[in-house]
Design a protein around this motif. Sequence first.
Motif, mmCIF file in Angstrom:
data_model
loop_
_atom_site.group_PDB
_atom_site.id
_atom_site.type_symbol
_atom_site.label_atom_id
_atom_site.label_comp_id
_atom_site.label_asym_id
_atom_site.label_seq_id
_atom_site.Cartn_x
_atom_site.Cartn_y
_atom_site.Cartn_z
ATOM 1 N N LYS A 114 0.819 -1.217 0.000
ATOM 2 C CA LYS A 114 0.000 0.000 0.000
ATOM 3 C C LYS A 114 0.853 1.267 0.000
ATOM 4 O O LYS A 114 0.339 2.354 -0.276
ATOM 5 C CB LYS A 114 -0.912 0.011 1.231
ATOM 6 N N ASN A 115 2.141 1.131 0.330
ATOM 7 C CA ASN A 115 3.034 2.291 0.460
ATOM 8 C C ASN A 115 4.341 2.029 -0.294
ATOM 9 O O ASN A 115 5.387 1.806 0.327
ATOM 10 C CB ASN A 115 3.326 2.552 1.946
ATOM 11 N N PRO A 116 4.291 2.065 -1.630
ATOM 12 C CA PRO A 116 5.469 1.729 -2.436
ATOM 13 C C PRO A 116 6.709 2.534 -2.050
ATOM 14 O O PRO A 116 6.635 3.745 -1.824
ATOM 15 C CB PRO A 116 5.037 2.072 -3.866
ATOM 16 N N ARG A 117 7.826 1.826 -1.932
ATOM 17 C CA ARG A 117 9.155 2.384 -1.636
ATOM 18 C C ARG A 117 9.242 3.123 -0.300
ATOM 19 O O ARG A 117 10.211 3.810 -0.035
ATOM 20 C CB ARG A 117 9.641 3.281 -2.766
ATOM 21 N N ARG A 118 8.244 2.981 0.560
ATOM 22 C CA ARG A 118 8.291 3.676 1.856
ATOM 23 C C ARG A 118 8.939 2.837 2.947
ATOM 24 O O ARG A 118 9.363 3.384 3.955
ATOM 25 C CB ARG A 118 6.871 4.083 2.284
ATOM 26 N N LEU A 133 20.038 -8.774 -1.437
ATOM 27 C CA LEU A 133 19.509 -9.729 -2.409
ATOM 28 C C LEU A 133 18.455 -10.633 -1.793
ATOM 29 O O LEU A 133 17.462 -10.969 -2.427
ATOM 30 C CB LEU A 133 20.637 -10.543 -3.045
ATOM 31 N N SER A 134 18.651 -11.012 -0.528
ATOM 32 C CA SER A 134 17.634 -11.845 0.122
ATOM 33 C C SER A 134 16.338 -11.069 0.308
ATOM 34 O O SER A 134 15.249 -11.617 0.148
ATOM 35 C CB SER A 134 18.147 -12.378 1.468
ATOM 36 N N PHE A 135 16.448 -9.781 0.606
ATOM 37 C CA PHE A 135 15.237 -8.978 0.751
ATOM 38 C C PHE A 135 14.579 -8.743 -0.609
ATOM 39 O O PHE A 135 13.355 -8.640 -0.699
ATOM 40 C CB PHE A 135 15.522 -7.656 1.470
ATOM 41 N N ASN A 136 15.377 -8.681 -1.668
ATOM 42 C CA ASN A 136 14.807 -8.554 -3.020
ATOM 43 C C ASN A 136 13.883 -9.723 -3.340
ATOM 44 O O ASN A 136 12.847 -9.543 -3.980
ATOM 45 C CB ASN A 136 15.914 -8.489 -4.074
ATOM 46 N N VAL A 137 14.266 -10.923 -2.918
ATOM 47 C CA VAL A 137 13.431 -12.109 -3.152
ATOM 48 C C VAL A 137 12.088 -11.943 -2.439
ATOM 49 O O VAL A 137 11.024 -12.225 -3.007
ATOM 50 C CB VAL A 137 14.157 -13.395 -2.692
ATOM 51 N N TYR A 146 10.744 -1.265 -2.067
ATOM 52 C CA TYR A 146 11.276 -0.717 -0.816
ATOM 53 C C TYR A 146 12.475 0.163 -1.124
ATOM 54 O O TYR A 146 13.010 0.160 -2.227
ATOM 55 C CB TYR A 146 11.667 -1.848 0.139
ATOM 56 N N GLY A 147 12.920 0.904 -0.119
ATOM 57 C CA GLY A 147 14.126 1.710 -0.241
ATOM 58 C C GLY A 147 15.259 1.058 0.540
ATOM 59 O O GLY A 147 15.066 0.663 1.689
#
Length: 188
Positions: A114-118, A133-137, A146-147
């Motif tokens: 609901k809150n892109p890149r926040r 990279l693990s968070f990218n998955v 996310y940022g």
Amino acid sequence: IYVHTGAASGVDIMARQLAKYSEKYLGVPMVVINKPGGGSAEQQRIILSAPADGYTIGTIAASVVGAWNTTLKGTFSMDQFAFISCIQIDPFLLVVNSKSSFLTLKDLVEWARKNPRRVRVGGFGKGSGGHQLSFNVLAKSGNFTYGWVPFDGSPPAIASLLGGNVDIVPTSPLNAMTKESPNDAAST
């Protein structure tokens, strides 16, 4: 032992334990030298510029392997190093401040959609294996963005988390459990 992270990181603690117990068998002390910077590039440069005589060794963690395939690709590679031992294998946790509204992984994913890149995620380096990279998955499978906030290791990322400057830190259990205020961080 050249360590690619700052003092008090999980890798640093492991290297110091290795140095402590190796002295008994080597008959001489091993010195741990922290060389964070450039997503491990500084440490790798020092190791590769030393004579290949066995007296200069370093730590290589999953984050470094990830960097060889992303941000340090073409600069350093696995083929440039001789590996002598696998000493430590850590699982990863997603750690949040105890005051966070993210009490579960589901809470995090729903809010992030609901809150892109926040969502501000802090961790070692940029493009590192075990952290970003693990968070990218997770972000890809959860369909959110996310940022990323890069740090020279998990300790400064966790300090930033406790200060409310980032929302979540992917890190090892050792990093999450060795902070001054253990009750201020919680695993999701």
